[in-house]
Design a protein around this motif. Structure first.
Motif, PDB file in Angstrom:
ATOM      1  N   SER A  49       0.814  -1.221   0.000  1.00 38.03           N
ATOM      2  CA  SER A  49       0.000   0.000   0.000  1.00 38.03           C
ATOM      3  C   SER A  49       0.842   1.262   0.000  1.00 38.03           C
ATOM      4  O   SER A  49       0.299   2.367  -0.008  1.00 38.03           O
ATOM      5  CB  SER A  49      -0.927   0.012   1.216  1.00 38.03           C
ATOM      6  N   VAL A  50       2.165   1.125   0.021  1.00 41.24           N
ATOM      7  CA  VAL A  50       3.068   2.263  -0.027  1.00 41.24           C
ATOM      8  C   VAL A  50       3.756   2.254  -1.381  1.00 41.24           C
ATOM      9  O   VAL A  50       4.235   1.211  -1.834  1.00 41.24           O
ATOM     10  CB  VAL A  50       4.109   2.199   1.115  1.00 41.24           C
ATOM     11  N   PHE A  51       3.811   3.423  -2.031  1.00 37.92           N
ATOM     12  CA  PHE A  51       4.346   3.482  -3.385  1.00 37.92           C
ATOM     13  C   PHE A  51       5.522   4.440  -3.484  1.00 37.92           C
ATOM     14  O   PHE A  51       5.528   5.498  -2.850  1.00 37.92           O
ATOM     15  CB  PHE A  51       3.259   3.930  -4.371  1.00 37.92           C
ATOM     16  N   LEU A  52       6.499   4.055  -4.285  1.00 37.68           N
ATOM     17  CA  LEU A  52       7.588   4.944  -4.660  1.00 37.68           C
ATOM     18  C   LEU A  52       7.175   5.599  -5.963  1.00 37.68           C
ATOM     19  O   LEU A  52       6.955   4.916  -6.967  1.00 37.68           O
ATOM     20  CB  LEU A  52       8.885   4.159  -4.827  1.00 37.68           C
ATOM     21  N   GLU A  53       7.067   6.920  -5.953  1.00 35.37           N
ATOM     22  CA  GLU A  53       6.432   7.614  -7.066  1.00 35.37           C
ATOM     23  C   GLU A  53       7.180   8.902  -7.397  1.00 35.37           C
ATOM     24  O   GLU A  53       7.595   9.637  -6.504  1.00 35.37           O
ATOM     25  CB  GLU A  53       4.982   7.923  -6.668  1.00 35.37           C
ATOM     26  N   GLU A  54       7.352   9.165  -8.691  1.00 36.58           N
ATOM     27  CA  GLU A  54       7.906  10.441  -9.140  1.00 36.58           C
ATOM     28  C   GLU A  54       6.726  11.403  -9.295  1.00 36.58           C
ATOM     29  O   GLU A  54       5.979  11.332 -10.267  1.00 36.58           O
ATOM     30  CB  GLU A  54       8.660  10.269 -10.461  1.00 36.58           C
ATOM     31  N   ALA A  55       6.560  12.278  -8.328  1.00 34.86           N
ATOM     32  CA  ALA A  55       5.402  13.164  -8.293  1.00 34.86           C
ATOM     33  C   ALA A  55       5.727  14.524  -8.908  1.00 34.86           C
ATOM     34  O   ALA A  55       6.765  15.118  -8.600  1.00 34.86           O
ATOM     35  CB  ALA A  55       4.943  13.349  -6.850  1.00 34.86           C
TER      36      ALA A  55
END
Length: 290
Positions: free
Chosen positions: A8-14
């Motif tokens: 449920s935790v994401f590594l994301e380029e925001a």
């Protein structure tokens, strides 16, 4: 690139959609982060990279989240090297975020009069929680926000009257007022329309106006500096109402691996060391302050 972490935790380029500066070295950043936005809950936070030259991430609470539009809002204060570098980023740039992380606030069934108290950079989780309660017909939240620097919004006179609140204490957060959520502001800086004192002093006045039956429906949620949370916990004990607090601690990994953010918590089996990042940041107040 996006990849799941702990399901449920994401590594994301925001991508930065907007980045607003406010008095008191405060900033509100809106990030396009659809995976995080889809899972965010009141009390959760992101662990973000302030700048490529800083390997250590920084934890920042989520203030709002849009599942449909895929954005999250973060409120932070510029206080050190990391947040100073973060404040220099412009819309269109991308930031690496890890989130949403943490155990969120969970309202207890049967408590229809939630009291939400946020101090300083502890305001965001309360705003997020208030918005989540907006559509719940059985909830009548009252929000108290406190700050010793100018608020990161322009306070306006509230259109919602709150019994027990002193005459002249009418300053409110416009967004909460527009949502129909009663709220008041507190500060010791003599800001116009604000309660001149601590958030707990204003909350105590509100409590004293409630009858016993209504008080039994109150549940407190709070986030802010440690002394404020300790005072809120003591107030909850005095009025004999449940209370959940979100703790603010320095973090290294943010995902429970380093155990650098542990606090002592009282459990049924005795004292235990819990990680604020994944076991919290939300805890029962009585388990932390006793």
């Amino acid at each position: 690139m996006t990849k799941p972490h702990h399901n449920s935790v994401f590594l994301e380029e925001a991508e930065i959609i907007s980045h607003q500066a406010f008095d008191g070295d405060q900033f509100i950043m809106r990030l396009l982060a659809p995976h995080c936005a889809a899972k965010a809950e009141p009390g959760s936070f992101v662990h973000l990279t302030c700048d490529p030259q800083l390997p250590m991430r920084r934890p920042i609470s989520i203030m709002r989240s849009s599942y449909n539009e895929g954005w999250i809002d973060l409120l932070y204060k510029r206080v050190g090297k990391g947040t100073t570098l973060l404040a220099q980023h412009q819309p269109g740039e991308k930031i690496s975020i890890l989130g949403p992380i943490g155990t969120p606030f969970k309202a207890t069934p049967g408590h229809s009069r939630p009291l939400l108290i946020g101090g300083g950079v502890g305001m965001p989780p309360m705003i997020f929680l208030a918005e989540s309660m907006r559509q719940e017909s059985d909830k009548q939240p009252f929000v108290i926000l406190g700050s010793e620097v100018p608020f990161p919004f322009k306070p306006t006179p509230s259109k919602i009257m709150i019994p027990g609140i002193p005459e002249g204490v009418i300053a409110s957060m416009p967004l909460l007022d527009d949502w129909g959520i009663g709220n008041r502001l507190a500060s010791q800086q003599e800001f116009n329309g604000c309660f001149q004192g601590y958030v707990t002093e204003l909350a105590d006045l509100w409590f004293r106006n409630l009858d016993r039956e209504t008080r039994s429906q109150v549940e407190i949620f709070a986030c802010g500096p440690h002394p404020m949370l300790e005072a809120v916990a003591a107030m909850a004990s005095e009025w004999q109402v449940p209370c959940q607090v979100s703790l603010e601690e320095f973090m290294a990994c943010g995902i429970g691996g380093c155990a650098g953010c542990v606090v002592e918590v009282q459990t049924a089996d005795g004292p235990a060391m819990k990680r604020v990042c994944v076991d919290g940041p939300v805890f029962e107040a009585a388990s932390v302050f006793n």
